[in-house]
Scaffold this motif. Structure first.
Motif, PDB file in Angstrom:
ATOM      1  N   PRO A 125      40.775   9.249 -48.788  1.00 34.77           N
ATOM      2  CA  PRO A 125      40.029   9.549 -47.564  1.00 34.77           C
ATOM      3  C   PRO A 125      39.771   8.292 -46.747  1.00 34.77           C
ATOM      4  N   VAL A 126      39.572   8.491 -45.457  1.00 35.46           N
ATOM      5  CA  VAL A 126      39.239   7.409 -44.533  1.00 35.46           C
ATOM      6  C   VAL A 126      37.763   7.542 -44.171  1.00 35.46           C
ATOM      7  N   SER A 127      37.038   6.421 -44.205  1.00 31.55           N
ATOM      8  CA  SER A 127      35.607   6.447 -43.913  1.00 31.55           C
ATOM      9  C   SER A 127      35.279   5.433 -42.836  1.00 31.55           C
ATOM     10  N   LEU A 128      34.125   5.633 -42.208  1.00 31.46           N
ATOM     11  CA  LEU A 128      33.557   4.658 -41.279  1.00 31.46           C
ATOM     12  C   LEU A 128      32.054   4.869 -41.228  1.00 31.46           C
ATOM     13  N   VAL A 129      31.337   3.866 -40.744  1.00 33.74           N
ATOM     14  CA  VAL A 129      29.891   3.998 -40.602  1.00 33.74           C
ATOM     15  C   VAL A 129      29.532   3.857 -39.132  1.00 33.74           C
ATOM     16  N   LEU A 130      28.625   4.713 -38.675  1.00 32.46           N
ATOM     17  CA  LEU A 130      28.143   4.663 -37.300  1.00 32.46           C
ATOM     18  C   LEU A 130      26.758   4.041 -37.268  1.00 32.46           C
ATOM     19  N   ASN A 131      26.522   3.230 -36.280  1.00 32.65           N
ATOM     20  CA  ASN A 131      25.263   2.525 -36.134  1.00 32.65           C
ATOM     21  C   ASN A 131      24.238   3.327 -35.336  1.00 32.65           C
ATOM     22  N   CYS A 132      24.705   4.044 -34.333  1.00 25.95           N
ATOM     23  CA  CYS A 132      23.802   4.674 -33.364  1.00 25.95           C
ATOM     24  C   CYS A 132      23.417   6.087 -33.776  1.00 25.95           C
ATOM     25  N   GLN A 133      22.270   6.499 -33.285  1.00 26.80           N
ATOM     26  CA  GLN A 133      21.838   7.871 -33.523  1.00 26.80           C
ATOM     27  C   GLN A 133      22.811   8.857 -32.882  1.00 26.80           C
ATOM     28  N   ASP A 134      23.243   8.561 -31.673  1.00 25.49           N
ATOM     29  CA  ASP A 134      24.194   9.450 -30.996  1.00 25.49           C
ATOM     30  C   ASP A 134      24.802   8.720 -29.801  1.00 25.49           C
ATOM     31  N   TYR A 135      25.875   7.991 -30.053  1.00 24.63           N
ATOM     32  CA  TYR A 135      26.587   7.308 -28.977  1.00 24.63           C
ATOM     33  C   TYR A 135      28.069   7.611 -29.155  1.00 24.63           C
ATOM     34  N   TYR A 136      28.580   8.547 -28.354  1.00 23.48           N
ATOM     35  CA  TYR A 136      29.966   9.004 -28.468  1.00 23.48           C
ATOM     36  C   TYR A 136      30.292   9.373 -29.909  1.00 23.48           C
ATOM     37  N   PHE A 137      29.389  10.102 -30.525  1.00 17.76           N
ATOM     38  CA  PHE A 137      29.533  10.467 -31.934  1.00 17.76           C
ATOM     39  C   PHE A 137      30.868  11.160 -32.195  1.00 17.76           C
ATOM     40  N   THR A 138      31.197  12.162 -31.391  1.00 17.38           N
ATOM     41  CA  THR A 138      32.400  12.952 -31.643  1.00 17.38           C
ATOM     42  C   THR A 138      33.655  12.103 -31.520  1.00 17.38           C
ATOM     43  N   SER A 139      33.699  11.215 -30.550  1.00 18.86           N
ATOM     44  CA  SER A 139      34.889  10.386 -30.349  1.00 18.86           C
ATOM     45  C   SER A 139      35.136   9.474 -31.544  1.00 18.86           C
ATOM     46  N   TYR A 140      34.101   8.790 -32.008  1.00 21.12           N
ATOM     47  CA  TYR A 140      34.277   7.872 -33.129  1.00 21.12           C
ATOM     48  C   TYR A 140      34.445   8.617 -34.451  1.00 21.12           C
ATOM     49  N   ALA A 141      33.683   9.679 -34.654  1.00 20.82           N
ATOM     50  CA  ALA A 141      33.741  10.415 -35.921  1.00 20.82           C
ATOM     51  C   ALA A 141      35.067  11.149 -36.095  1.00 20.82           C
ATOM     52  N   ALA A 142      35.788  11.369 -35.009  1.00 21.65           N
ATOM     53  CA  ALA A 142      37.078  12.049 -35.111  1.00 21.65           C
ATOM     54  C   ALA A 142      38.045  11.282 -35.998  1.00 21.65           C
ATOM     55  N   GLY A 143      37.848   9.959 -36.128  1.00 18.97           N
ATOM     56  CA  GLY A 143      38.786   9.134 -36.867  1.00 18.97           C
ATOM     57  C   GLY A 143      38.412   8.883 -38.307  1.00 18.97           C
ATOM     58  N   ALA A 144      37.833   9.850 -38.993  1.00 18.16           N
ATOM     59  CA  ALA A 144      37.477   9.645 -40.405  1.00 18.16           C
ATOM     60  C   ALA A 144      37.249  10.982 -41.093  1.00 18.16           C
ATOM     61  N   ASP A 145      37.397  10.975 -42.409  1.00 24.57           N
ATOM     62  CA  ASP A 145      37.039  12.127 -43.236  1.00 24.57           C
ATOM     63  C   ASP A 145      35.582  12.035 -43.667  1.00 24.57           C
ATOM     64  N   ILE A 146      35.088  10.810 -43.824  1.00 22.37           N
ATOM     65  CA  ILE A 146      33.728  10.562 -44.295  1.00 22.37           C
ATOM     66  C   ILE A 146      32.986   9.779 -43.229  1.00 22.37           C
ATOM     67  N   ILE A 147      31.897  10.349 -42.722  1.00 22.74           N
ATOM     68  CA  ILE A 147      31.070   9.702 -41.710  1.00 22.74           C
ATOM     69  C   ILE A 147      29.805   9.209 -42.405  1.00 22.74           C
ATOM     70  N   MET A 148      29.553   7.913 -42.317  1.00 21.80           N
ATOM     71  CA  MET A 148      28.398   7.332 -43.002  1.00 21.80           C
ATOM     72  C   MET A 148      27.326   6.920 -41.997  1.00 21.80           C
ATOM     73  N   GLN A 149      26.075   7.024 -42.426  1.00 23.72           N
ATOM     74  CA  GLN A 149      24.949   6.579 -41.613  1.00 23.72           C
ATOM     75  C   GLN A 149      24.287   5.399 -42.303  1.00 23.72           C
ATOM     76  N   ASP A 150      23.777   4.453 -41.492  1.00 26.74           N
ATOM     77  CA  ASP A 150      23.141   3.269 -42.091  1.00 26.74           C
ATOM     78  C   ASP A 150      21.787   2.992 -41.435  1.00 26.74           C
ATOM     79  N   VAL A 151      20.832   3.831 -41.741  1.00 25.83           N
ATOM     80  CA  VAL A 151      19.466   3.627 -41.267  1.00 25.83           C
ATOM     81  C   VAL A 151      18.819   2.535 -42.120  1.00 25.83           C
ATOM     82  N   TYR A 152      18.619   1.365 -41.529  1.00 23.28           N
ATOM     83  CA  TYR A 152      18.034   0.226 -42.236  1.00 23.28           C
ATOM     84  C   TYR A 152      16.604   0.016 -41.745  1.00 23.28           C
TER      85      TYR A 152
END
Length: 368
Positions: free
Chosen positions: A66-93
């Motif tokens: 699988p291909v994964s990526l992590v998104l930083n923003c709550q909702d900034y072009y979520f669909t566009s970036y998330a389209a390129g992965a099987d696993i979408i990760m969140q990093d609330v620090y």
């Protein structure tokens, strides 16, 4: 054991030749878990199609992992970036951060402006002193806009990602994973003034799982020894936990009891109870609060808890996981339950048929 390979395809400095070389070098490794192609591409405003370009290239070279990526923003072009992965990760620090003001740039943080290291995260509510960590004890009584991060941001981020994927129609082709914070307090860091304790790491990790996250890859190494210790201890429980998470017939119900976030997975013969406290005080939970009778409960993971005759106690930011026989009480309707259900149905999120629960630290070479 497994490792990730960071190709970071979503940056202009990475060419297709670079990615091709990396994928062909590592794709046959027996302990390769996932490809990690985008480290917060939304936060750096990478081209909107960059993650999809990387995804297509990797799948032409290796269609198994699988291909994964992590998104930083709550909702900034979520669909566009998330389209390129099987696993979408969140990093609330949230640990050691000021979620109201940027210590790095000396500006306030609002929904449209400012960089606090935790996008659109909310401070703990005014007066909720039990949620104040000892390092912020001087803030008690806690005022509004204290800047002290709230663990609830983890659950809200996981839930919002799952909801968006359901709306887009990705609920059966993508999954959500979490990136528990395992860093902070290093020299020159103006975002996170301290690292989480091992118990706080466990709270962040279990909150994600309780609300539908199917994996955890922490950031980063080196990290505190107690974080690694808790990660190792929790990883040993996965053979007991994953049969509940990946069984489509098992229903998950969520509860909030005081400051304790609890998820209950009820199967035909056994029930899994996962509880984690978001408060820095000891709390007590009754079995009837979560609609189980507690008979035969066995603790398979604990960072500070004790079973009582009528339930269990849980220490300051403690976590506990129980396996117990399924009872008639667990099958009654939610309307009769004395606890506060926050969700009445389980989510089944799959990444291209790839079912796994990974507890890792990025830059650590192997799954713990």
């Amino acid at each position: 054991m497994g490792c990730t390979s960071c190709t970071t395809c979503a940056t202009p400095t990475r060419t297709q030749a670079n990615v091709t070389e990396q994928v062909n070098s590592f794709k046959s490794w027996p302990n390769l878990l996932v490809w990690y192609t985008g480290d917060e591409p939304d936060g750096s405003s990478d081209p909107l199609n960059a993650t999809s370009v990387a995804y297509d290239l990797i799948y032409n070279l290796d269609g198994y992992h699988p291909v994964s990526l992590v998104l930083n923003c709550q909702d900034y072009y979520f669909t566009s970036y998330a389209a390129g992965a099987d696993i979408i990760m969140q990093d609330v620090y949230i640990i050691g951060a000021n979620v109201n003001a940027s210590l790095m740039f000396n500006t306030p943080c609002t929904s449209t402006y400012g960089d606090c290291g935790c996008d659109n995260c909310s401070p703990i509510p005014a007066g909720l002193n039990d949620a104040v960590p000892p390092s912020n004890a001087s803030s008690i009584p806690v005022p509004a806009n204290s800047g002290i991060g709230s663990f609830t941001d983890v659950t809200e981020r996981v839930t919002s990602y799952l909801n968006r994927m359901q709306v887009v129609g990705w609920e059966r082709t993508k999954s959500v994973w979490s990136v528990p914070q395992a860093f902070g307090g290093v020299a020159g860091d103006h975002y996170w003034l301290r690292a989480p304790t091992g118990q706080e790491w466990a709270v962040i990790t279990l909150l994600g799982i309780n609300h539908g996250s199917l994996g955890a890859i922490s950031w980063t190494d080196p990290s505190p020894a107690d974080v690694k210790g808790n990660a190792s201890a929790f990883a040993l429980t996965l053979p007991r936990i994953t049969p509940f998470l990946f069984n489509a017939s098992v229903v998950r119900t969520n509860y909030i009891v005081g400051g304790v976030d609890i998820a209950v997975w009820s199967a035909t013969n056994q029930t899994l109870v996962m509880a984690t406290s978001m408060y820095y005080v000891s709390q007590t939970v009754s079995w009837t609060d979560v609609n189980v009778d507690g008979s035969g409960a066995v603790s398979i993971y604990s960072t500070g808890s004790a079973i009582t005759s009528s339930g269990f106690t849980i220490d300051s930011v403690g976590s506990v996981v129980f396996v117990l026989p399924t009872s008639n009480l667990a099958s009654t309707s939610s309307s009769s339950r004395p606890g506060t259900p926050s969700s009445s149905a389980a989510r089944r999120m799959f990444a291209g048929g790839y079912l796994t629960m990974a507890i890792m630290l990025l830059s650590w070479p192997f799954v713990l």
